[in-house]
Design an enzyme around this catalytic site. Structure first.
Site, PDB file in Angstrom:
ATOM      1  N   ASP A 126      77.623  84.459  25.112  1.00  0.00           N
ATOM      2  CA  ASP A 126      79.007  84.492  25.580  1.00  0.00           C
ATOM      3  C   ASP A 126      79.304  85.886  26.119  1.00  0.00           C
ATOM      4  OD1 ASP A 126      81.716  84.245  26.055  1.00  0.00           O
ATOM      5  OD2 ASP A 126      82.141  83.236  24.153  1.00  0.00           O
ATOM      6  N   ARG A 128      82.124  86.628  27.927  1.00  0.00           N
ATOM      7  CA  ARG A 128      83.513  86.708  28.372  1.00  0.00           C
ATOM      8  C   ARG A 128      84.193  87.973  27.861  1.00  0.00           C
ATOM      9  NH1 ARG A 128      85.561  80.870  26.745  1.00  0.00           N
ATOM     10  NH2 ARG A 128      84.408  81.498  24.886  1.00  0.00           N
TER      11      ARG A 128
END
Ligand SMILES: [Zn+2]
Length: 220
Positions: A126, A128
């Protein structure tokens, strides 16, 4: 990071009347969006969704994930409630970008799960970055949110960035035969809270005396 607000306009859609706000992250040049419905200013916590772009799910009706379903459900709930905000962040494929996401999907077609596929491509599971959210919400006058998410890591990173999250509202929609393994991987490897929903407790108030309240957890 410097956030530049560009402009806002009406955006009626099939769920209701929204206002679309355009921003640029001047550090990266990435354009981000916010959708508001009703008056989101003031003390009362605002129903909110922080949604990372998923062109395949949001725009192409893909059933490989639950993103489009979550976006739609968030808009419906916000209109039902009369006020709310969606931050639409342009970080496709958990931050790896659209074309790498296609590569990751191909690896998943060959048997990898969503985390393994990102890692096979040399990316973290991830990537983000939610640091733009607080300045966007500040610009919109949103002081506290009831956040629609199943992702406790998102809650923790947003709380660390200074967001005042008073409640986690589960958003479990769109499970289907094409995404059930993906959703199970998100629960097992990325800690997503799927049913039964668990309560989320934010980090302790900071030294400036933030007035965090005990968090309840709505069950759908
Ligand atoms: Zn998606």
């Amino acid at each position: 990071m410097t956030l530049r607000f560009v402009d806002a306009c009406r955006l009626p859609n099939r769920f209701g009347e929204f206002t679309l706000h355009g921003f640029e992250d001047e550090a990266t040049g990435i354009e981000h969006l916010a959708l508001t419905h009703g008056d989101v200013t003031g003390e009362a916590p605002v129903l909110a969704r922080i949604h990372s772009e998923c062109l395949t799910g949001d725009g192409l009706f893909s059933e490989r994930c639950d993103c489009g379903y979550q976006l739609e459900a968030a808009m419906r709930r916000i209109v039902d409630e009369g006020r709310g905000v969606i931050l639409y962040l342009r970080q496709e494929g958990r931050g790896i970008g659209l074309l790498n996401k296609i590569r990751a999907y191909k690896l998943q077609d060959q048997g990898a799960d969503t985390v393994e596929a990102n890692e096979l491509l040399g990316f973290p599971a991830d990537m983000r970055d939610f640091s733009i959210c607080k300045p966007m919400l500040d610009h919109l006058g949103v002081r506290a949110v009831r956040l629609m998410t199943n992702n406790p890591r998102k809650l923790d990173s947003l709380a660390d960035l200074g967001l005042h999250i008073v409640e986690r509202v589960p958003l479990q929609v769109g499970r289907n035969p094409h995404n059930t393994a993906y959703l199970d991987t998100k629960a097992a490897k990325l800690g997503h809270l799927m049913k039964p929903a668990k309560a989320y407790r934010p980090a302790p108030p900071d030294a400036q005396g933030a007035d965090e309240v005990a968090v309840s957890c709505q069950v759908q």
